[in-house]
Design an enzyme around this catalytic site. Structure first.
Site, PDB file in Angstrom:
ATOM      1  N   HIS A 159      13.909  88.772  -6.566  1.00 51.07           N
ATOM      2  CA  HIS A 159      14.551  88.221  -5.356  1.00 51.07           C
ATOM      3  C   HIS A 159      14.164  86.765  -5.126  1.00 51.07           C
ATOM      4  CE1 HIS A 159      15.330  92.498  -4.308  1.00 51.07           C
ATOM      5  NE2 HIS A 159      14.140  92.663  -4.839  1.00 51.07           N
TER       6      HIS A 159
ATOM      7  N   SER B  35      19.671  57.916 -10.745  1.00 43.83           N
ATOM      8  CA  SER B  35      20.721  57.742  -9.746  1.00 43.83           C
ATOM      9  C   SER B  35      20.988  56.253  -9.591  1.00 43.83           C
ATOM     10  CB  SER B  35      20.263  58.335  -8.407  1.00 43.83           C
ATOM     11  OG  SER B  35      20.968  57.721  -7.340  1.00 43.83           O
TER      12      SER B  35
ATOM     13  N   LYS C 172      15.092  59.056  -8.358  1.00 41.94           N
ATOM     14  CA  LYS C 172      15.690  60.296  -8.869  1.00 41.94           C
ATOM     15  C   LYS C 172      15.531  60.466 -10.377  1.00 41.94           C
ATOM     16  CE  LYS C 172      18.016  62.974  -6.883  1.00 41.94           C
ATOM     17  NZ  LYS C 172      19.278  62.926  -6.179  1.00 41.94           N
TER      18      LYS C 172
ATOM     19  N   GLU D 169      22.296  71.059 -15.549  1.00 47.83           N
ATOM     20  CA  GLU D 169      23.375  71.365 -14.598  1.00 47.83           C
ATOM     21  C   GLU D 169      24.692  71.614 -15.336  1.00 47.83           C
ATOM     22  OE1 GLU D 169      23.004  68.728 -10.857  1.00 47.83           O
ATOM     23  OE2 GLU D 169      21.809  67.765 -12.394  1.00 47.83           O
TER      24      GLU D 169
END
Ligand code: ARG
Length: 461
Positions: free
Chosen positions: A159, A280, A286, A293
């Site tokens: 979970h 970024s 970043k 992704e």
């Protein structure tokens, strides 16, 4: 209006509408099949000569012509014509252009229907072989990293909540198992796919004395398809390929998602190097895990391809219909996407650097050894497990109230819940003790993890 196709235009008086040509032509997509198409034609021509349907001289001229066309395509000198619809007629028309009449005899005893089914099976078979190799490479990377981290603790989650400590190696080996089954699915699909449609002709077979065993053998198929109608109209080989690809892509997406989470600032379990992250344009701090992704996103295309082809085939009456020309884009797209995802996954597996001290600390957080306490109560005090579970829950609540870990809770506090608990309980409450104790087959004890990692490395060597 353009003129109608010279390959089939005998009975046609009017030229095709431009829109027909545009909706009908598949050359921009199926040119990918050129190697398979030439291989299939070679096998067919040799067989026609062997069975006496073609003269040896014609067959030799065809072989030479095909070799020249192969060199033209390889050298980028072949001009693919939309007016010739597809790869089959582009190559056949060019053959006739180069060698004349023998080229016009090649299409004896076959149809584009068995031809395209053959080419496509060969292409999917090659794709399966490439994907199998890429899967094995990704699995090797995972097994190597698993051996490296066979004894390094991390939190095991259910979970997404702290459950029990496990080792990083054990976690990585879970993916090796999944990808191993993916290879099995591709292998099963390959075995069922490996029958030759060539010689089924349009749908009914042919009156020419062809030898389908011979062409099947020449193309590496196990045998000819037994039913000519099935041979030209079935695409379940492509559906199985897509289904196996979709499952595999979903597996990769789970790993990718874990990498994304593990790289995030609140976790910082692992770090990807500059090679696998991007910056970024506005936020200089970043480091974005773009590759992970994108691997996470690939099931969109790949499962979409499976759905797309299922809908093309659904309700389609036998035998061949032009609908089936829509089989190639989803398969090509899915294969490209999966190959990219596999290569990126292997790269990230080899690249990531775990923060072992953060992982170790997180492994001990969240009362992760509560099950070990309950198991101790069962073993040492012979409490029934349900009772032990209840007592442990109350002890955890006490620890929580005092803001300490289980291993730091004074014995006296535990004894307020169960007076028979002794100092010996502390031996099972550490992360290392917990992990080492889970010694069952397939469990997380470093010795078991090492065995499994070694077994996979051997199997994949
Ligand atoms: N381009 C076609 C395809 O991909 C080849 C088969 C065409 N057959 C036909 N009877 N029109 O399916």
């Amino acid at each position: 209006m353009s003129s109608s196709n010279p390959q089939w235009g005998g009975r046609f008086r009017l030229a095709s509408a431009d829109i027909l040509q545009r909706i009908n032509a598949s050359i921009d997509i199926d040119r990918k099949l050129w190697r398979q198409d030439i291989e299939g034609s070679r096998a067919h021509a040799r067989m026609l000569a062997r069975t006496g349907v073609l003269s040896e001289a014609d067959a030799a001229a065809i072989e030479e012509g095909l070799a020249e066309i192969e060199a033209e395509i390889e050298g980028g000198r072949f001009s693919f014509e939309t007016a010739l619809e597809d790869i089959h007629m582009n190559i056949e028309a060019r053959l006739a252009e180069r060698i004349g009449e023998p080229g016009r005899r090649l299409h004896t005893g076959r149809s584009r229907n068995d031809q395209v089914a053959t080419d496509f099976r060969l292409w999917v078979r090659d794709a399966i072989d490439r994907i199998d190799a890429a899967l094995a490479a990704a699995m090797r990377a995972l097994a190597d990293r698993a051996l490296e981290h066979a004894a390094d603790p991390m939190p095991g989650l259910t979970h997404l909540q702290t459950a029990q400590p496990v080792t990083l190696g054990h976690h990585l080996l879970a993916y090796v198992e999944m990808l191993g089954r993916d290879r099995g699915r591709f292998a099963d699909a390959r075995a069922r796919l490996n029958e030759s449609p060539l010689g089924a002709a349009a749908l009914a077979g042919t009156a020419f004395p062809i030898d389908r065993e011979m062409t099947a053998g020449a193309l590496g198929f196990a045998r000819p398809c037994a039913n000519s109608i099935d041979a030209v109209s079935s695409r379940d080989f492509a559906l199985e390929f897509l289904a196996a690809s979709a499952i595999c892509a979903v597996h990769l997406s789970r790993f990718a998602e874990e990498i994304v989470i593990w790289c995030s600032a609140p976790f910082r379990f692992v770090r990807l190097s500059d090679a696998y992250t991007t910056g970024s344009s506005i936020m200089p701090q970043k480091r974005n895990p773009d590759a992970a992704e994108l691997v996470r996103a690939k099931p969109g295309r790949i499962a979409g391809a499976l759905m797309g082809l299922l809908m093309v085939v659904k309700g389609l009456p036998l035998a061949y219909a032009k609908d089936l020309q829509e089989d190639k884009p989803p398969v090509f797209e899915a294969a490209d996407a999966l190959e990219l995802a596999l290569a990126a996954t292997e790269g990230m597996v080899r690249d990531f650097v775990p923060d072992l001290s953060r992982l170790r600390a997180a492994a001990g957080d969240g009362y992760s050894t509560a099950t070990d306490l309950a198991d101790w109560l069962v073993r040492a005090l012979e409490l029934p497990f349900r009772t032990a579970h209840h007592v442990t829950g109350r002890i955890v609540a006490r620890a929580e109230g005092m803001g300490v870990a289980l291993a730091d809770l004074p014995l006296a506090e535990m004894q307020r819940e169960e007076p028979r608990i002794t100092q010996a309980v502390f031996e099972v409450l550490s992360v290392e003790a917990s992990i080492a104790s889970r010694n069952s087959h397939g469990g997380t004890a470093p010795a078991r993890v090492r065995e499994q990692a070694m077994r996979w490395r051997e199997a994949l060597a």
